[in-house]
Structures are given as structure tokens and as C-alpha cells.
Design an enzyme around this catalytic site. Structure first.
Site, PDB file in Angstrom:
ATOM      1  N   HIS A 191       0.841  -1.198   0.000  1.00  0.00           N
ATOM      2  CA  HIS A 191       0.000   0.000   0.000  1.00  0.00           C
ATOM      3  C   HIS A 191       0.875   1.247   0.000  1.00  0.00           C
ATOM      4  O   HIS A 191       1.778   1.393   0.825  1.00  0.00           O
ATOM      5  CB  HIS A 191      -0.932   0.003   1.214  1.00  0.00           C
ATOM      6  CG  HIS A 191      -2.034  -1.006   1.083  1.00  0.00           C
ATOM      7  ND1 HIS A 191      -2.506  -1.756   2.137  1.00  0.00           N
ATOM      8  CD2 HIS A 191      -2.749  -1.393  -0.009  1.00  0.00           C
ATOM      9  CE1 HIS A 191      -3.481  -2.549   1.698  1.00  0.00           C
ATOM     10  NE2 HIS A 191      -3.633  -2.352   0.407  1.00  0.00           N
ATOM     11  N   GLU A 194       1.601   3.896   3.139  1.00  0.00           N
ATOM     12  CA  GLU A 194       1.998   3.367   4.449  1.00  0.00           C
ATOM     13  C   GLU A 194       3.513   3.495   4.653  1.00  0.00           C
ATOM     14  O   GLU A 194       4.250   2.517   4.726  1.00  0.00           O
ATOM     15  CB  GLU A 194       1.491   1.924   4.563  1.00  0.00           C
ATOM     16  CG  GLU A 194      -0.034   1.891   4.448  1.00  0.00           C
ATOM     17  CD  GLU A 194      -0.644   0.491   4.343  1.00  0.00           C
ATOM     18  OE1 GLU A 194       0.114  -0.497   4.412  1.00  0.00           O
ATOM     19  OE2 GLU A 194      -1.877   0.396   4.196  1.00  0.00           O
ATOM     20  N   HIS A 322       2.535  -3.600   6.883  1.00  0.00           N
ATOM     21  CA  HIS A 322       1.560  -2.560   6.547  1.00  0.00           C
ATOM     22  C   HIS A 322       1.500  -1.567   7.701  1.00  0.00           C
ATOM     23  O   HIS A 322       2.045  -1.814   8.776  1.00  0.00           O
ATOM     24  CB  HIS A 322       0.167  -3.169   6.364  1.00  0.00           C
ATOM     25  CG  HIS A 322      -0.022  -3.923   5.084  1.00  0.00           C
ATOM     26  ND1 HIS A 322      -0.819  -3.482   4.066  1.00  0.00           N
ATOM     27  CD2 HIS A 322       0.495  -5.102   4.664  1.00  0.00           C
ATOM     28  CE1 HIS A 322      -0.788  -4.354   3.063  1.00  0.00           C
ATOM     29  NE2 HIS A 322      -0.002  -5.351   3.398  1.00  0.00           N
ATOM     30  N   GLU A 398       0.532  -4.742  11.268  1.00  0.00           N
ATOM     31  CA  GLU A 398       0.140  -3.343  11.036  1.00  0.00           C
ATOM     32  C   GLU A 398       0.920  -2.524  12.060  1.00  0.00           C
ATOM     33  O   GLU A 398       0.665  -2.607  13.254  1.00  0.00           O
ATOM     34  CB  GLU A 398      -1.371  -3.150  11.246  1.00  0.00           C
ATOM     35  CG  GLU A 398      -2.251  -3.914  10.275  1.00  0.00           C
ATOM     36  CD  GLU A 398      -2.444  -3.194   8.930  1.00  0.00           C
ATOM     37  OE1 GLU A 398      -1.966  -2.049   8.789  1.00  0.00           O
ATOM     38  OE2 GLU A 398      -3.052  -3.786   8.032  1.00  0.00           O
TER      39      GLU A 398
HETATM   40  O1  0X9 Z   1      -6.849  -3.856   4.265  1.00  0.00           O
HETATM   41  C1  0X9 Z   1      -5.719  -4.333   4.215  1.00  0.00           C
HETATM   42  O2  0X9 Z   1      -5.226  -4.779   3.193  1.00  0.00           O
HETATM   43  C2  0X9 Z   1      -4.857  -4.353   5.473  1.00  0.00           C
HETATM   44  N1  0X9 Z   1      -5.050  -3.183   6.259  1.00  0.00           N
HETATM   45  S1  0X9 Z   1      -4.493  -1.742   5.723  1.00  0.00           S
HETATM   46  O3  0X9 Z   1      -4.950  -0.731   6.662  1.00  0.00           O
HETATM   47  N2  0X9 Z   1      -2.914  -1.755   5.764  1.00  0.00           N
HETATM   48  O4  0X9 Z   1      -4.940  -1.546   4.399  1.00  0.00           O
HETATM   49  C3  0X9 Z   1      -5.250  -5.569   6.293  1.00  0.00           C
HETATM   50  C4  0X9 Z   1      -4.686  -6.770   5.701  1.00  0.00           C
HETATM   51  C5  0X9 Z   1      -5.146  -7.977   6.394  1.00  0.00           C
HETATM   52  N3  0X9 Z   1      -5.019  -9.001   5.475  1.00  0.00           N
HETATM   53  C6  0X9 Z   1      -6.069  -9.446   4.771  1.00  0.00           C
HETATM   54  N4  0X9 Z   1      -7.253  -9.330   5.247  1.00  0.00           N
HETATM   55  N5  0X9 Z   1      -5.816  -9.982   3.626  1.00  0.00           N
HETATM   56 ZN    ZN Z   2      -1.882  -1.753   4.048  1.00  0.00          ZN
END
Ligand code: 0X9
Ligand code: ZN
Length: 436
Positions: A191, A194, A322, A398
Site C-alpha cells: 500500500h 503506508e 503494513h 500493522e
Molecule cells: O486492508 C488491508 O489490506 C490491510 N489493512 S491496511 O490498513 N494496511 O490496508 C489488512 C490486511 C489484512 N489481510 C487481509 N485481510 N488480507
Molecule cells: Zn496496508
């Protein structure tokens, strides 16, 4: 096969064409790319029902607001509003009985301060990308330096190119030259916005090399046993785009064009449960999964590379950095149902959280995203690595700061890099020791 058109058909076609143009003009009314957002205010909305969400979206889309979908708890959303629109937006939300909070009264000012601080950090520490937020080319130059200072043990692998043609590079640290060693693969900046993730990764790379050279026995054991692969910038087009101006600072996706929008969410673009919960088929959404799995050259290149080292990865670990919120996420992320190895995954994840707590006192919650206050999301990299490549130990931390619903969590001060670096360095060593 020439075709003559009747007058009514022509009129009809012109009408359709003009409708298309109108739609184009409407959709093009996004915030200007060079907008610095001074005195723009960040609203955080808590929207109770889908009907109200649609009304808000309609209102927001008709204006030059900056929207960053968060899709955290229910229908919450951050909207950044220009100063002359603030009063009107408040009235609109009041009528609709949508609860809101103003989290930042000068988004542009806040981002300008962060940028200046970042410049000072860069200057104070010799442009070392483990001490400031560096663009992809600066990180690559730094990695080239590491390779020449550590020839024989450090190497750079080019695994492909991004949509806009940037290099996709992996730094490999194989200290004693052994072959077929289990692999620890760590990536960041899937992302774009980040920023603390690649910086933390760079910090860890530097620390591992320093501690190895200093003869630290724990690090020597971990580095000799495993082949370490680091990919600091999975999505360099999106990442570099966030450095352009304040209005591009919160970009999340890739930069491949789709109809009237740009980019797919790379963490919805992997070929496991593609298009499932927590994804969107709307190209202008921040969680757009793309037209098909691995439609983005960046996720395609990463998945091909990981497939190539599959056997070694199965004996090791995949970690995808992330930000933000302070979670050490375990798979599967697409569902809240517990996997059969839940206890073992929690054991290893808890070792990370304990290591972090011991270093800094910070709290990281451990578990599947939807069970620890996040949301279900399909098509993510760590789920694909675990359930398609068969890599048991796959995590998505995270990083800092603790989740507070504000976009400002994506732009911490550069002073946070060593704080994050120290705690996550200990966490990474702790989880790797747990699987030895
Ligand atoms: O939404 C996401 O991809 C991740 N959070 S973020 O705030 N960095 O965008 C969470 C990723 C958790 N992993 C999955 N659910 N695949
Ligand atoms: Zn992310």
C-alpha cells in the site's frame, strides 16, 4: 463494408456520446494533483446505514473532496474537505443525522510540517533510508550501496517492473552462502501511503547487517540458518506518487489506469478468494480488486518470485509490513472463522507482541483481522502465500501508531522510524526463533 447511418441513428449516437462526455466530466472532478490542502479539514464519519452511506458518497463525489475509504468498523470514512465547503458539509451531515468528528483542522499544514521534518531527518542522517521516508529510487541506490559493501553475502534481484516501468527489487542476505536454506521473506509498501512500513524494513536490514558484523551470536545464528529476502517497495508507482503533493499523499493502490479511475488494491489482487469479502469491483474504490487476480504487474511479479522459492519459503516465513494500527495479523484474513492451526499461529504471533511490549511497552493485538477489530478482506498477499503456496507461517503486521481512525496515522514523524524499527526488529527475531 461501409454503412450509411440514418438521421435518427446519428442523433441517437450523438446523444449517447454527449452523455458519456458528461459522465467523464463528472468523474474527472477529483482533487487536483498539486493541491496542498492548506486549511482543508478532515472529517471522520460514522455512518449507521447503507442508505446514508450512499447519500454521503453522492454528495462527496459531486465535489472536490478527498476521500480515503478506510472500511474499518462498518461504514466509517475519512473525508477531507476544502475550507469553503466545511459549513455546508456540516449542515448536510446534520440533516442526515450522520455522526462526525473533525480530526484535523489543517491537513495541508500537518503534512507540510511532516515533510519538512522528513527533509531535516534526511539531511541529518546522510540520506540513509532507514532514518527518513525515502522514495523508491533512493531506497534502491541505498541497497546498491549495501551490496557493494557486503559483496558475497548481499545481492539484488530484479523481479520485474511496475506498470509505469519502475524496477521491482529484492535485497537478499545470505550470510554463509549456503544453498536451499529456508527463506524469510519480508515486504513492505504493498500500500502506497503506508510510509513507516518500508522505513521499518530498511531499519531492520541495517540492524541485521550491523549486529551480524558485530558478532552478535543470536543474529549470527538466525542469519546463517535462513536466507533473508527483503522487498521494501512492492508498489513503487503508488509509493512514489504519494510524494508528489499533499493531495496525493493518501494514495493506496497501484497506478494502472482503469476506465475512469486509477489503480487496483494490490492487497485484494492475489489469487486466493479473489473478489470475496472486503473487496470492491468499482475501479474508483480504494479496495478495488482489479479485473482479475494478478492483473497488476507488481502482484504478478511478487507472486512469480515467491512461487519460484516456494520450497524454501515453506520451511521459513512470509511477513508483509503494513500500517497502521498496531496489530500482528494472522491468516486467514478473508474470514473470521478460525483455521485448524489457530493455536500455533497465535503462539507465534503472541511471541511478536511480547517482544514488542518488552522493548517499548506498545500493545499489538494478535489474531485474524476481523476478530481483533479490523475487517474481513479477501485476495490479500499473506492469505495467498499461506493457502496457495502452503507456507504455514505468514503474517501481516500493522505497524505504529495505535489505531485512532485518522488519516494522520499514515504520516508519522520520521522520529518514529527508530521506535518502530527497534520494536519490530525484536518481534521479527522473536517469531523466527519460535519456528526454528
Ligand atoms: O486492508 C488491508 O489490506 C490491510 N489493512 S491496511 O490498513 N494496511 O490496508 C489488512 C490486511 C489484512 N489481510 C487481509 N485481510 N488480507
Ligand atoms: Zn496496508
Amino acid at each position: 463494408s461501409q454503412q450509411t447511418l440514418s438521421i435518427p441513428t446519428l442523433i441517437m449516437r450523438l446523444f449517447v456520446l454527449s452523455l458519456c462526455c458528461l459522465q467523464l466530466a463528472l468523474l474527472a472532478s477529483a482533487v487536483k494533483e498539486d493541491e496542498e490542502l492548506f486549511d482543508w479539514q478532515e472529517f471522520h464519519l460514522t455512518i449507521e446505514n447503507p442508505q446514508a452511506a450512499a447519500t454521503v458518497r453522492h454528495y462527496v463525489n459531486a465535489r472536490d473532496f478527498l476521500v480515503a475509504n478506510e472500511n474499518h468498523l462498518g461504514y466509517t470514512e475519512s473525508v477531507v474537505v476544502p475550507p469553503q465547503e466545511v459549513i455546508g458539509f456540516m449542515a448536510f451531515l446534520g440533516n442526515l443525522q450522520v455522526k462526525y468528528e473533525i480530526l484535523e483542522k489543517d491537513v495541508g499544514g500537518m503534512l507540510l510540517r511532516a515533510r519538512l521534518e522528513n527533509k531535516l531527518s534526511a539531511r541529518a542522517f546522510n540520506n540513509d533510508p532507514s532514518t527518513y521516508f525515502a522514495q523508491s529510487s533512493e531506497i534502491y541506490t541505498w541497497m546498491e550501496g549495501l551490496v557493494s559493501q557486503n559483496s558475497g553475502v548481499a545481492s539484488l534481484v530484479s523481479i520485474g517492473r511496475s506498470y509505469e516501468g519502475r524496477n521491482l527489487r529484492v535485497l537478499r542476505l545470505n550470510m554463509n552462502g549456503g544453498s536451499n536454506k529456508p527463506v524469510i521473506f519480508i515486504d513492505a509498501a504493498i500500500h502506497a501511503r503506508e510510509w513507516l512500513a518500508p522505513a521499518t524494513l530498511n531499519y531492520i536490514v541495517k540492524q541485521l547487517i550491523n549486529d551480524y558484523k558485530a558478532g552478535n551470536s543470536e543474529v549470527r545464528t538466525l542469519m546463517n540458518k535462513f536466507d533473508w529476502h527483503f522487498m521494501p517497495v512492492v508498489n513503487p508507482d503508488g509509493y512514489d506518487y504519494t510524494f508528489r503533493s499533499s493531495s496525493t499523499r493518501y494514495w493506496r493502490k497501484t497506478r494502472k489506469p482503469y476506465r475512469f479511475a486509477y489503480g487496483a488494491d494490490p492487497n485484494r489482487n492475489f489469487d486466493f478468494m479473489f473478489g470475496g469479502p472486503g473487496t470492491s469491483n468499482n475501479p474508483s474504490s480504494d479496495i478495488y480488486h482489479g479485473p482479475n487476480a494478478f492483473s497488476e504487474p507488481e502482484t504478478k511479479a511478487l507472486s512469480d518470485y515467491l512461487t519460484g522459492i516456494r520450497n524454501q519459503l515453506q520451511q521459513g516465513m512470509y511477513i508483509s509490513f503494513h500500517t497502521y494500527g498496531q496489530w500482528w495479523l494472522t491468516p486467514p484474513g478473508y474470514t473470521r472463522s478460525l483455521p485448524s492451526d489457530h493455536t500455533e499461529m497465535m503462539r507465534v504471533g503472541n511471541a511478536a507482541a511480547a517482544a514488542i511490549r518488552a522493548v517499548s511497552g506498545q500493545n499489538f493485538r494478535v489474531g485474524q483481522p476481523a476478530n481483533v477489530g479490523l475487517y474481513e478482506a479477501a485476495g490479500g498477499s499473506y492469505d495467498w502465500v499461506k493457502y496457495r503456496l502452503g507456507v504455514k507461517y505468514s503474517f501481516t503486521p500493522e505497524l505504529r501508531p495505535y489505531y485512532n481512525g485518522s488519516l494522520s496515522g499514515f504520516s508519522p514523524s520520521a522520529r518514529e522510524i527508530p521506535n518502530s524499527g527497534k520494536e519490530i526488529y525484536q518481534a521479527v527475531k522473536a517469531v523466527v526463533k519460535e519456528i526454528m
